[in-house]
Design an enzyme around this catalytic site. Structure first.
Site, PDB file in Angstrom:
ATOM      1  N   ALA A  52      -4.151   1.679   8.599  1.00  0.00           N
ATOM      2  CA  ALA A  52      -3.045   0.149   8.617  1.00  0.00           C
ATOM      3  C   ALA A  52      -3.479  -0.479   9.774  1.00  0.00           C
ATOM      4  O   ALA A  52      -4.461  -1.232   9.505  1.00  0.00           O
ATOM      5  CB  ALA A  52      -1.653   0.736   8.590  1.00  0.00           C
ATOM      6  N   ARG A  53      -3.399  -0.137  10.753  1.00  0.00           N
ATOM      7  CA  ARG A  53      -3.697  -1.031  11.959  1.00  0.00           C
ATOM      8  C   ARG A  53      -3.918  -0.294  13.211  1.00  0.00           C
ATOM      9  O   ARG A  53      -2.867   0.889  13.407  1.00  0.00           O
ATOM     10  CB  ARG A  53      -2.559  -2.272  12.279  1.00  0.00           C
ATOM     11  CG  ARG A  53      -2.756  -3.374  11.526  1.00  0.00           C
ATOM     12  CD  ARG A  53      -3.771  -4.107  11.442  1.00  0.00           C
ATOM     13  NE  ARG A  53      -3.618  -5.345  10.622  1.00  0.00           N
ATOM     14  CZ  ARG A  53      -4.053  -5.426   9.459  1.00  0.00           C
ATOM     15  NH1 ARG A  53      -4.587  -4.472   8.804  1.00  0.00           N
ATOM     16  NH2 ARG A  53      -3.668  -6.583   8.775  1.00  0.00           N
TER      17      ARG A  53
ATOM     18  N   ILE B  14       0.899  -1.163  -0.084  1.00  0.00           N
ATOM     19  CA  ILE B  14       0.018  -0.001   0.032  1.00  0.00           C
ATOM     20  C   ILE B  14       0.993   1.398   0.074  1.00  0.00           C
ATOM     21  O   ILE B  14       0.620   2.176  -0.687  1.00  0.00           O
ATOM     22  CB  ILE B  14      -0.901  -0.042   1.237  1.00  0.00           C
ATOM     23  CG1 ILE B  14      -2.110  -1.240   1.022  1.00  0.00           C
ATOM     24  CG2 ILE B  14      -1.834   1.269   1.340  1.00  0.00           C
ATOM     25  CD1 ILE B  14      -2.617  -1.592   2.377  1.00  0.00           C
TER      26      ILE B  14
ATOM     27  N   ASP C 146      -9.307   5.233   9.857  1.00  0.00           N
ATOM     28  CA  ASP C 146     -10.129   4.299   9.208  1.00  0.00           C
ATOM     29  C   ASP C 146     -10.127   2.829   9.985  1.00  0.00           C
ATOM     30  O   ASP C 146     -10.742   2.008   9.647  1.00  0.00           O
ATOM     31  CB  ASP C 146      -9.654   4.162   7.963  1.00  0.00           C
ATOM     32  CG  ASP C 146     -10.623   3.417   7.282  1.00  0.00           C
ATOM     33  OD1 ASP C 146     -12.006   3.724   7.181  1.00  0.00           O
ATOM     34  OD2 ASP C 146     -10.293   2.396   6.222  1.00  0.00           O
TER      35      ASP C 146
ATOM     36  N   HIS D 167     -13.419   1.436   8.314  1.00  0.00           N
ATOM     37  CA  HIS D 167     -12.628   0.536   7.339  1.00  0.00           C
ATOM     38  C   HIS D 167     -13.168   0.720   5.990  1.00  0.00           C
ATOM     39  O   HIS D 167     -13.396  -0.118   5.116  1.00  0.00           O
ATOM     40  CB  HIS D 167     -12.678  -0.917   7.793  1.00  0.00           C
ATOM     41  CG  HIS D 167     -11.392  -1.714   8.238  1.00  0.00           C
ATOM     42  ND1 HIS D 167     -11.569  -2.218   9.417  1.00  0.00           N
ATOM     43  CD2 HIS D 167     -10.408  -1.705   7.751  1.00  0.00           C
ATOM     44  CE1 HIS D 167     -10.221  -2.743   9.438  1.00  0.00           C
ATOM     45  NE2 HIS D 167      -9.525  -2.349   8.560  1.00  0.00           N
ATOM     46  N   LEU D 168     -13.584   2.112   5.697  1.00  0.00           N
ATOM     47  CA  LEU D 168     -13.635   2.379   4.360  1.00  0.00           C
ATOM     48  C   LEU D 168     -12.736   2.165   3.331  1.00  0.00           C
ATOM     49  O   LEU D 168     -12.906   1.932   2.097  1.00  0.00           O
ATOM     50  CB  LEU D 168     -14.386   3.609   4.394  1.00  0.00           C
ATOM     51  CG  LEU D 168     -15.638   4.035   5.036  1.00  0.00           C
ATOM     52  CD1 LEU D 168     -16.290   5.523   4.788  1.00  0.00           C
ATOM     53  CD2 LEU D 168     -16.968   2.801   4.695  1.00  0.00           C
ATOM     54  N   GLY D 169     -11.473   2.305   3.974  1.00  0.00           N
ATOM     55  CA  GLY D 169     -10.158   2.145   2.882  1.00  0.00           C
ATOM     56  C   GLY D 169     -10.278   0.648   2.160  1.00  0.00           C
ATOM     57  O   GLY D 169      -9.896   0.624   1.028  1.00  0.00           O
TER      58      GLY D 169
ATOM     59  N   ASP E 257      10.858   3.387   6.802  1.00  0.00           N
ATOM     60  CA  ASP E 257      10.570   1.789   6.675  1.00  0.00           C
ATOM     61  C   ASP E 257      11.775   1.291   7.156  1.00  0.00           C
ATOM     62  O   ASP E 257      12.882   1.251   6.356  1.00  0.00           O
ATOM     63  CB  ASP E 257       9.913   1.719   5.311  1.00  0.00           C
ATOM     64  CG  ASP E 257       9.784   0.068   5.347  1.00  0.00           C
ATOM     65  OD1 ASP E 257      10.350  -0.643   5.913  1.00  0.00           O
ATOM     66  OD2 ASP E 257       8.716  -0.319   4.833  1.00  0.00           O
TER      67      ASP E 257
ATOM     68  N   GLU F 139     -11.848  -2.304  17.768  1.00  0.00           N
ATOM     69  CA  GLU F 139     -12.706  -1.788  16.408  1.00  0.00           C
ATOM     70  C   GLU F 139     -13.911  -2.385  16.571  1.00  0.00           C
ATOM     71  O   GLU F 139     -14.199  -3.668  16.312  1.00  0.00           O
ATOM     72  CB  GLU F 139     -11.830  -2.154  15.118  1.00  0.00           C
ATOM     73  CG  GLU F 139     -12.310  -1.407  13.922  1.00  0.00           C
ATOM     74  CD  GLU F 139     -11.396  -1.570  12.968  1.00  0.00           C
ATOM     75  OE1 GLU F 139     -11.440  -2.531  12.130  1.00  0.00           O
ATOM     76  OE2 GLU F 139     -10.367  -1.101  12.750  1.00  0.00           O
TER      77      GLU F 139
END
Length: 336
Positions: free
Chosen positions: A245-246, A166, A270, A294-296, A185, A275
């Protein structure tokens, strides 16, 4: 193209709710032309009731609601040669017993990355215009600001935490704009960063200098709660944090305190942890938190891509061609 010696036997196991989206009729029809399907699709619960249906199965097709590939499962599937997962992470499915069998497993993370990256791009552009902040101020003051000062998508700076599927796709989308893209990263090589069109920096610089920061890191013991008060307080005036992500990457207690004290900041969440958030969570009431459920991730017809990826990989498997989306066991634990 080599013709397979025989049609392999496949079984589809996943939750019913999303099955028709992930494996629509046209995809299932093509799958049926390639393999012999072992009966109708099952849920994980139905499979648990009759695991002997796995005896003749060569290929497990699955998605959300997949069975855990542990020793008990594998003992019922002596012929299993491949697992094709029409979903993102396979970390919760795989076990040492599975990896010991040397069975390839495919993830559709690359297909699920597409809508997440699109959602992120939209939120990044809104963040660079500080749309959410200005909308709050307009509603509160009932007047329009004169000549609002926002970074915009011109020589502004966007930070990406994580350069997985992503993160790299988001970077590709952002590459069309006149902005600088930073990334943090720890396992990304300079070559990966160069090909993604980003500049690697430390996480402190990422937060302190980016107008928008978007999270795309996996949830690992070392990343849990990484985003806390120190990093959030280092964000510049009017900055936006995006998390697709999380949820547990963010220390939400600390984040709520910072966001309460810094009404100029915006958090687009998101994902959360838990959750959904607890009923009394301040995330529901803080005006500078944008909560989306979580619309992504892939929704509705977007999920067709995942089934189509599995179909493509199934073709490669039965024709003894290299799989394009197989998970490397050495990296499986570091994936989201």
């Amino acid at each position: 193209m080599n013709e397979p010696a025989r049609r392999p036997t496949a079984l589809l196991v996943m939750e019913e709710e999303r099955r028709a989206d992930v494996y629509p009729r046209e995809v299932l029809a093509e799958i049926e032309g390639l393999v012999h399907l072992q009966g109708p699709p099952l849920t994980r619960q139905r499979l648990d009731e009759d695991p002997d249906v796995l005896r003749e199965v060569d290929v497990l097709l699955t998605g959300w609601g997949a069975p855990v590939l542990d020793a008990a499962f594998l003992s019922h599937a002596p012929r299993l040669q491949a697992v094709l997962v029409a979903a993102g992470s396979v970390r919760h499915l795989t076990t040492p017993a599975f990896w010991a069998r040397g069975i390839p497993i495919v993830s559709a993370a690359a297909a699920n990355a597409v809508p997440v990256a699109e959602f992120t791009l939209a939120q990044v552009l809104l963040g660079l215009k500080q749309v959410h902040r200005i909308t709050r101020e307009v509603a509160s003051s009932r007047r329009f600001p004169h000549n609002p000062q926002v970074p915009g998508a011109y020589r502004s700076r966007v930070g990406l935490l994580g350069l997985g599927h992503i993160g790299r796709l988001v970077a590709s989308h952002l590459g069309r704009f006149d902005i600088e893209i930073l990334a943090t990263d720890p396992i990304a090589s300079p070559d990966t960063a160069r090909r993604a069109g980003v500049r690697l920096v430390g996480i402190e610089e990422l937060f302190a200098t980016s107008h928008v920061v978007s999270l795309h890191a996996p949830l690992l013991p070392e990343t849990r709660g990484t985003i806390g008060a120190r990093l959030l307080n280092s964000l510049g005036p009017g900055a936006t944090l995006i998390n697709t992500a999380r949820g547990a990457l963010v220390d939400e207690t600390a984040a709520a305190a910072v966001l309460r004290a810094r009404p100029d900041l915006t958090a687009v969440l998101d994902v959360t942890h838990p959750e959904p958030p607890a009923h009394d969570s301040p995330l529901f009431t803080l005006p500078n938190v944008v909560l989306t459920p979580h619309l992504g991730g892939a929704l509705g017809a977007e999920r067709h891509r995942l089934g189509e990826l599995v179909l493509d990989e199934l073709r490669r498997f039965i024709h003894d061609q290299p799989l394009q989306h197989a998970i490397d066991p050495a990296r499986a634990a570091s994936l989201a």
